[in-house]
Design a protein around this motif. Sequence first.
Motif, PDB file in Angstrom:
ATOM      1  N   PRO A  31       0.836  -1.201   0.000  1.00  0.00           N
ATOM      2  CA  PRO A  31       0.000   0.000   0.000  1.00  0.00           C
ATOM      3  C   PRO A  31       0.876   1.258   0.000  1.00  0.00           C
ATOM      4  CG  PRO A  31      -0.632  -1.508   1.765  1.00  0.00           C
ATOM      5  CD  PRO A  31       0.640  -2.024   1.181  1.00  0.00           C
ATOM      6  N   LYS A  45       0.225   2.362   4.528  1.00  0.00           N
ATOM      7  CA  LYS A  45      -1.149   2.716   4.900  1.00  0.00           C
ATOM      8  C   LYS A  45      -1.827   1.643   5.747  1.00  0.00           C
ATOM      9  CE  LYS A  45      -5.276   4.683   2.795  1.00  0.00           C
ATOM     10  NZ  LYS A  45      -5.864   5.147   1.539  1.00  0.00           N
ATOM     11  N   ASN A  46      -1.460   0.380   5.539  1.00  0.00           N
ATOM     12  CA  ASN A  46      -2.084  -0.710   6.294  1.00  0.00           C
ATOM     13  C   ASN A  46      -1.383  -0.986   7.627  1.00  0.00           C
ATOM     14  OD1 ASN A  46       0.255  -1.944   5.488  1.00  0.00           O
ATOM     15  ND2 ASN A  46      -0.727  -3.661   4.451  1.00  0.00           N
ATOM     16  N   GLU A  48       1.768  -1.869   8.100  1.00  0.00           N
ATOM     17  CA  GLU A  48       2.987  -2.671   7.971  1.00  0.00           C
ATOM     18  C   GLU A  48       4.187  -1.746   7.829  1.00  0.00           C
ATOM     19  OE1 GLU A  48       1.860  -6.885   6.066  1.00  0.00           O
ATOM     20  OE2 GLU A  48       1.825  -5.234   4.634  1.00  0.00           O
TER      21      GLU A  48
END
Length: 98
Positions: A31, A45-46, A48
């Motif tokens: 992302p 964004k996620n 990670e």
Amino acid sequence: MELSNVDAQVILSHGQRPLTCPFPPGVQQAPPVTSVLDDGTLEFKNGERTKPEVFLFCTGYNFTFPFLDKKVGIKVQEHLVWPLYKFLIPPAYPSLFI
């Protein structure tokens, strides 16, 4: 949370829809990057994270060829120029390289 594929040599991160084409070994998508931490770790964004050896930030560019006559047939739309053979040569004009 670390990025799942630690074998990836290249991580492609952008704000567009994920690419659906097959990638060569060692390439994966992630992302968009939301932040770069003080130690160089990238956060996506996620949520990670990964710590790259190199972070290449590309801002993109827009194609424009105002010097080409329309009869050459080059079309430009959403960062795509076509038809071009090998991304360089318009098929109707094999001696013209872009």
